[in-house]
Design a protein around this motif. Structure first.
Motif, PDB file in Angstrom:
ATOM      1  N   MET A 723       0.829  -1.208   0.000  1.00  0.00           N
ATOM      2  CA  MET A 723       0.000   0.000   0.000  1.00  0.00           C
ATOM      3  C   MET A 723       0.857   1.248   0.000  1.00  0.00           C
ATOM      4  N   THR A 724       0.276   2.308  -0.491  1.00  0.00           N
ATOM      5  CA  THR A 724       0.946   3.614  -0.495  1.00  0.00           C
ATOM      6  C   THR A 724      -0.117   4.695  -0.488  1.00  0.00           C
ATOM      7  N   GLY A 725       0.081   5.682   0.357  1.00  0.00           N
ATOM      8  CA  GLY A 725      -0.881   6.778   0.454  1.00  0.00           C
ATOM      9  C   GLY A 725      -0.721   7.507   1.777  1.00  0.00           C
ATOM     10  N   GLU A 726      -1.059   8.769   1.786  1.00  0.00           N
ATOM     11  CA  GLU A 726      -1.014   9.559   3.003  1.00  0.00           C
ATOM     12  C   GLU A 726      -2.416   9.605   3.607  1.00  0.00           C
ATOM     13  N   VAL A 727      -2.499  10.000   4.883  1.00  0.00           N
ATOM     14  CA  VAL A 727      -3.759   9.951   5.608  1.00  0.00           C
ATOM     15  C   VAL A 727      -3.982  11.262   6.349  1.00  0.00           C
ATOM     16  N   THR A 728      -5.231  11.598   6.559  1.00  0.00           N
ATOM     17  CA  THR A 728      -5.581  12.772   7.359  1.00  0.00           C
ATOM     18  C   THR A 728      -6.200  12.313   8.671  1.00  0.00           C
ATOM     19  N   LEU A 729      -6.382  13.245   9.612  1.00  0.00           N
ATOM     20  CA  LEU A 729      -6.995  12.903  10.901  1.00  0.00           C
ATOM     21  C   LEU A 729      -8.446  12.467  10.739  1.00  0.00           C
ATOM     22  N   GLN A 730      -9.076  12.841   9.627  1.00  0.00           N
ATOM     23  CA  GLN A 730     -10.462  12.401   9.378  1.00  0.00           C
ATOM     24  C   GLN A 730     -10.521  11.048   8.670  1.00  0.00           C
ATOM     25  N   GLY A 731      -9.351  10.468   8.388  1.00  0.00           N
ATOM     26  CA  GLY A 731      -9.328   9.156   7.759  1.00  0.00           C
ATOM     27  C   GLY A 731      -9.410   9.191   6.251  1.00  0.00           C
ATOM     28  N   ARG A 732      -9.163  10.337   5.625  1.00  0.00           N
ATOM     29  CA  ARG A 732      -9.148  10.424   4.169  1.00  0.00           C
ATOM     30  C   ARG A 732      -7.801   9.959   3.636  1.00  0.00           C
ATOM     31  N   VAL A 733      -7.818   9.296   2.491  1.00  0.00           N
ATOM     32  CA  VAL A 733      -6.597   8.804   1.871  1.00  0.00           C
ATOM     33  C   VAL A 733      -6.183   9.813   0.797  1.00  0.00           C
ATOM     34  N   LEU A 734      -4.962  10.321   0.946  1.00  0.00           N
ATOM     35  CA  LEU A 734      -4.465  11.347   0.039  1.00  0.00           C
ATOM     36  C   LEU A 734      -3.567  10.735  -1.032  1.00  0.00           C
ATOM     37  N   PRO A 735      -3.471  11.381  -2.193  1.00  0.00           N
ATOM     38  CA  PRO A 735      -2.650  10.828  -3.291  1.00  0.00           C
ATOM     39  C   PRO A 735      -1.156  10.986  -3.017  1.00  0.00           C
ATOM     40  N   ILE A 736      -0.373  10.254  -3.791  1.00  0.00           N
ATOM     41  CA  ILE A 736       1.088  10.258  -3.676  1.00  0.00           C
ATOM     42  C   ILE A 736       1.705  10.339  -5.073  1.00  0.00           C
ATOM     43  N   GLY A 737       3.014  10.446  -5.134  1.00  0.00           N
ATOM     44  CA  GLY A 737       3.721  10.448  -6.404  1.00  0.00           C
ATOM     45  C   GLY A 737       4.525   9.172  -6.573  1.00  0.00           C
ATOM     46  N   GLY A 738       5.097   8.995  -7.764  1.00  0.00           N
ATOM     47  CA  GLY A 738       5.955   7.841  -8.033  1.00  0.00           C
ATOM     48  C   GLY A 738       5.214   6.523  -8.099  1.00  0.00           C
ATOM     49  N   LEU A 739       3.942   6.537  -8.540  1.00  0.00           N
ATOM     50  CA  LEU A 739       3.165   5.297  -8.540  1.00  0.00           C
ATOM     51  C   LEU A 739       3.785   4.244  -9.455  1.00  0.00           C
ATOM     52  N   LYS A 740       4.322   4.658 -10.573  1.00  0.00           N
ATOM     53  CA  LYS A 740       4.890   3.677 -11.500  1.00  0.00           C
ATOM     54  C   LYS A 740       6.072   2.959 -10.857  1.00  0.00           C
ATOM     55  N   GLN A 741       6.994   3.717 -10.241  1.00  0.00           N
ATOM     56  CA  GLN A 741       8.154   3.080  -9.619  1.00  0.00           C
ATOM     57  C   GLN A 741       7.723   2.178  -8.469  1.00  0.00           C
ATOM     58  N   LYS A 742       6.758   2.606  -7.687  1.00  0.00           N
ATOM     59  CA  LYS A 742       6.272   1.766  -6.573  1.00  0.00           C
ATOM     60  C   LYS A 742       5.607   0.504  -7.101  1.00  0.00           C
ATOM     61  N   SER A 743       4.864   0.623  -8.199  1.00  0.00           N
ATOM     62  CA  SER A 743       4.202  -0.550  -8.771  1.00  0.00           C
ATOM     63  C   SER A 743       5.223  -1.552  -9.293  1.00  0.00           C
ATOM     64  N   LEU A 744       6.304  -1.053  -9.894  1.00  0.00           N
ATOM     65  CA  LEU A 744       7.352  -1.955 -10.359  1.00  0.00           C
ATOM     66  C   LEU A 744       7.996  -2.696  -9.197  1.00  0.00           C
ATOM     67  N   ALA A 745       8.199  -1.979  -8.084  1.00  0.00           N
ATOM     68  CA  ALA A 745       8.771  -2.634  -6.894  1.00  0.00           C
ATOM     69  C   ALA A 745       7.821  -3.681  -6.340  1.00  0.00           C
ATOM     70  N   ALA A 746       6.515  -3.373  -6.313  1.00  0.00           N
ATOM     71  CA  ALA A 746       5.535  -4.345  -5.821  1.00  0.00           C
ATOM     72  C   ALA A 746       5.499  -5.582  -6.702  1.00  0.00           C
ATOM     73  N   HIS A 747       5.587  -5.370  -8.000  1.00  0.00           N
ATOM     74  CA  HIS A 747       5.573  -6.506  -8.927  1.00  0.00           C
ATOM     75  C   HIS A 747       6.816  -7.369  -8.750  1.00  0.00           C
ATOM     76  N   ALA A 748       7.963  -6.706  -8.582  1.00  0.00           N
ATOM     77  CA  ALA A 748       9.196  -7.472  -8.388  1.00  0.00           C
ATOM     78  C   ALA A 748       9.172  -8.246  -7.085  1.00  0.00           C
ATOM     79  N   ALA A 749       8.464  -7.735  -6.066  1.00  0.00           N
ATOM     80  CA  ALA A 749       8.382  -8.410  -4.767  1.00  0.00           C
ATOM     81  C   ALA A 749       7.316  -9.498  -4.730  1.00  0.00           C
ATOM     82  N   GLY A 750       6.560  -9.662  -5.788  1.00  0.00           N
ATOM     83  CA  GLY A 750       5.555 -10.721  -5.834  1.00  0.00           C
ATOM     84  C   GLY A 750       4.220 -10.330  -5.257  1.00  0.00           C
ATOM     85  N   LEU A 751       3.970  -9.044  -4.984  1.00  0.00           N
ATOM     86  CA  LEU A 751       2.676  -8.623  -4.458  1.00  0.00           C
ATOM     87  C   LEU A 751       1.633  -8.665  -5.565  1.00  0.00           C
TER      88      LEU A 751
END
Length: 802
Positions: A723-751
């Protein structure tokens, strides 16, 4: 008062006769006493001619008959008819000068006399012509005196003859003579300048010859050195302002009369660098986008987005050049551009008029910068761009550069002064339009010696770099024809003004399949050549290459992969050279284990998340995407009200994310099924392993919440979920950057499942199709949705302190 006469018409070609003027013509007027002399051009008669009296008839050389005519007055031609003997006659209205006695006429007459006297002085009159003109009293006759000027065009004389009003005739004649006066003054000045320059050159030539003779008598060979420099300067093709500076320095060296002084040696060094710059050299450029794509595809696997952008860049440059819209050059990746010529492929003359800076921008001022982890092919794709465009390639390594003089050069007053790296790059390239790669621009530093990034602002700004000034050369250097390329591993350390001049092209890394294909098509053939192996001597299957990628490398690029492939082929080469193996050698699993050792990369997400309190996060590091485990535990502490301990070299942003995560879990404990007493007399410890590595960034919020909820509910995190994402005190999930690089890492790790923010749904288009097929992405808007995806349904027995 005007009178009308019937006179014989005599046409004049390329000749105009004015009143009071005598002229001999090869014409027999018969018995006529008065005739009308009318100028004719291109077969057309003028409306106004000159009534002339036949003074006498003459016998011309050769036996012909002619007459001497004296102009008397202007005559306006009327109806024409044929006389008794077939001659052409015309009705003529005689128009004598009617001079109004007013101040305007007299003022024009004085101005005309003064102008005529200036003309006569310029022509070298001995005073005789001036005396004749001063004897003329009538203003109309004074104006008609221009008819004696043989250099005045016939058309202008006809216009003056046809001006019947004396005042208007004076104005016209004065305007014509002023133009003649200005023309003669300009000719005189040019002649004087030419004569003066010729005299100066002759004087310098004589002095130089005398100096050469003196030096030859003294056995001094400095003269040959000066002649050699003079020849090099002549052949260098320098712009006018640079040539002037070179000649000035050479003259200083010549006056010193020897190389014994330190200043003379400094001048020689300066001249050596000045002639080393390839001022007039330019590579013939190939902007064919189809050819560029073929070269990029042959040299690099994947990177379709990068290739598309570079091909677009070159295609726009080609259209601008073909349609005459580009004033110069444009760069890539911190790339480049010109210019003063209408055609981008034409070199700019420095002595030509400079155009406004706004019109000199190359392709709208585009500066392409390649950003990505090490080993992803940023530098090599720069070489491919140079090969595709037919330009020379030079790489400037900026990593660790802290001295501004490395870019702008040292001033010549310093001992050991040198030009900056840009001048040296042009010298090495041998052309003024190479591809210059500014490598690792994000690692430029600054200290008391200046800020090199500030100097790069001018280099990379298409509106300024046509007049870049190196401190050592101290002349304007046109860098607008250079195709610049810049590379960086991260953007955080690039100064904002410099970053503002760049268009970023991300290099996010490769999938396992892409790495396997790169190894098969590029790395293995290259390592075969490096280890003196023929193509048919060693073979390795795609399955074993995939195993090497999966079990021996963890990187976004392929640099470590090439090292591992090199080890395999060196082992094979050793076996063949020693006679232990016979070619062809087929590499199998045993050879891989023998050459590379035991497995080095393990995907441990299943084991790590089997215990409640551990969640799998995704992050971007300087080497690309990576999997990040976040661990949480509860420690009973008497008198504590839910304190928080953070370890793992966390930055301020991640520390804030941990505090927000604990606050949200405490605020929603009842709804989550967590006993409020679990927060009393306890301290919570959140740890991110690999503590020697600093970590920061706004993307670990939901991972920390998931780890804490998993700990307190006893429900483990699914081992397939990252998982990747930031959070607020109200429980909202905020966007992040670098999704492509994170997805490649997740794929390489077998997630197989990745939780992201709903607002990152659009970024999934950047993720390779192979990764999207293997991973299910879960866009979420709240922490409730995150926990529903990430946590197992049932709690497990807790084996740690809780």
């Amino acid at each position: 008062m005007s009178t009308t006469s019937n006179l014989l018409l005599i046409p004049l070609d390329d000749l105009v006769v004015f009143p009071t003027m005598d002229v001999t013509l090869p014409v027999d007027p018969g018995e006529e006493e008065r005739v009308l002399l009318v100028p004719r051009t291109d077969g057309e008669f003028a409306q106004v001619g000159t009534i002339a009296r036949v003074k006498r008839r003459v016998r011309l050389p050769g036996g012909g008959r002619g007459a001497l005519f004296e102009g008397e007055a202007r005559g306006v031609a009327g109806a024409a008819h044929t006389g008794p003997t077939g001659e052409l006659r015309v009705t003529v209205e005689e128009r004598p000068d009617d001079v109004p006695v007013d101040g305007r006429t007299r003022e024009l007459e004085r101005e005309l006399r003064a102008t005529i006297e200036e003309l006569l002085q310029l022509r070298g009159d001995d005073g005789s012509v001036a005396a004749v003109l001063r004897a003329i009293k009538e203003p109309g006759t004074l104006a008609d005196s221009v008819g004696y000027d043989p250099e005045l065009p016939v058309g202008t004389k006809i216009e003056i003859l046809g001006t019947l009003d004396v005042t208007e005739r004076l104005e016209l004649t004065l305007r014509v003579l002023r133009e003649r006066l200005a023309d003669l003054q300009l000719r005189r000045k040019i002649r004087e300048d030419v004569e003066s320059g010729a005299q100066k050159q002759q004087r310098e030539y004589l002095l130089r010859k005398q100096m050469e003779s003196i030096r030859q008598e003294l056995g001094d060979d400095d003269a040959s050195v000066v002649d050699e420099y003079r020849r090099k300067i002549e052949d260098a093709g320098m712009p006018a302002h640079v040539r002037e500076q070179a000649d000035k320095e050479l003259a200083r060296f010549e006056r010193m009369g020897g190389e014994g002084s330190g200043e003379a040696q400094m001048i020689r060094n300066y001249l050596d660098w000045l002639v080393a710059v390839p001022w007039g050299a330019r590579s013939e450029e190939n902007l064919d986008p189809t050819h560029a794509r073929e070269v990029l595809d042959a040299d690099h696997f994947g990177l379709d987005d990068v290739k598309d952008r570079i091909v677009e860049f070159l295609a726009v440059k080609k259209l601008r050049a073909d349609r005459g819209l580009d004033a110069g050059e444009a760069p890539v990746a911190a790339a480049g551009t010109d210019h003063d010529a209408a055609d981008e492929n034409a070199p700019r003359r420095d002595d030509a008029p400079r155009r406004p800076a706004a019109s000199r921008r190359r392709d709208g001022g585009t500066i392409l910068t390649l950003v990505g982890p090490p080993g992803t092919g940023k530098t090599s794709i720069g070489e491919s761009i140079a090969k595709a465009t037919g330009r020379e390639f030079v790489r400037i390594a900026l990593g660790g550069v802290r001295d501004e003089s490395e870019i702008r050069g040292h001033r010549r007053t310093y001992i050991g002064a040198l030009p900056g790296r840009l001048v040296r790059a042009l010298r090495d390239a041998g052309t003024m339009n190479p591809v210059i790669l500014l490598d690792e621009v994000d690692k430029v530093g600054a200290d008391w010696r200046g800020d090199p990034s500030a100097a790069l602002l001018e280099v990379l700004d298409p509106a300024q770099n046509h007049s870049f000034r190196d401190h050592y050369l101290d002349v304007e250097l046109d860098l607008s024809q250079v195709l610049f390329l810049a590379t960086a591993n991260s953007l955080e350390t690039i100064p904002a003004p410099l970053l503002d001049r760049m268009e970023l092209i991300p290099f996010d890394g490769y999938t396992v399949a892409e790495k396997t294909a790169i190894a098969r098509d590029h790395l293995v053939p290259r390592q075969r050549r490096a280890n003196a192996l023929r193509d048919d001597e060693v073979t390795i299957s795609d399955d074993l290459l995939r195993l090497v990628v999966d079990e021996y490398t963890r990187e976004s690029g392929v640099r470590q992969l090439e090292r591992e492939v090199g080890k395999l082929l060196r082992k094979a080469a050793t076996g063949i050279a020693s006679g232990k193996d016979e070619a062809p050698v087929r590499i199998d699993l045993d050879r891989v284990r023998d050459a590379l050792g035991r497995q080095k990369v393990f995907h441990e997400s299943a084991a790590r998340t089997a215990v409640p309190g551990v969640a799998t996060g995704l992050a971007v590091t300087g080497t690309g995407g990576d999997v990040l485990f976040i661990e949480a535990t509860r420690i009973p502490v008497s008198g504590s009200k839910g304190g928080l301990v953070l370890t793992g070299q966390l930055g301020d942003v991640m520390k804030e994310s941990a505090r927000i995560a604990l606050s949200w879990v405490r605020a929603n404990a009842e709804r989550l099924g967590i006993d409020a007493e679990r927060f009393e007399d306890a301290e919570f410890h959140v740890h991110v392993p690999a503590g020697a590595i600093p970590k920061d960034g706004p993307s670990a919020g939901i991972t920390m919440v998931t780890a804490l909820v998993s700990l307190l509910t006893g429900r483990p995190v699914k081992h397939t979920v990252g998982m990747t994402g930031e959070v607020t005190l109200q429980g909202r999930v905020l966007p992040i950057g670098g999704l492509k690089q994170k997805s490649l890492a997740a794929h390489a790790a077998g997630l197989t499942d990745v939780v992201i923010s709903e607002r990152n749904r659009g970024d999934l288009d950047d993720v390779p199709q192979e990764v999207r097929d293997a991973i299910t992405f879960h866009p979420t808007m709240s922490l409730d949705e995150v926990l529903a995806v990430a946590l197992e349904e049932r709690p497990v027995a807790v084996t740690q302190t809780a």
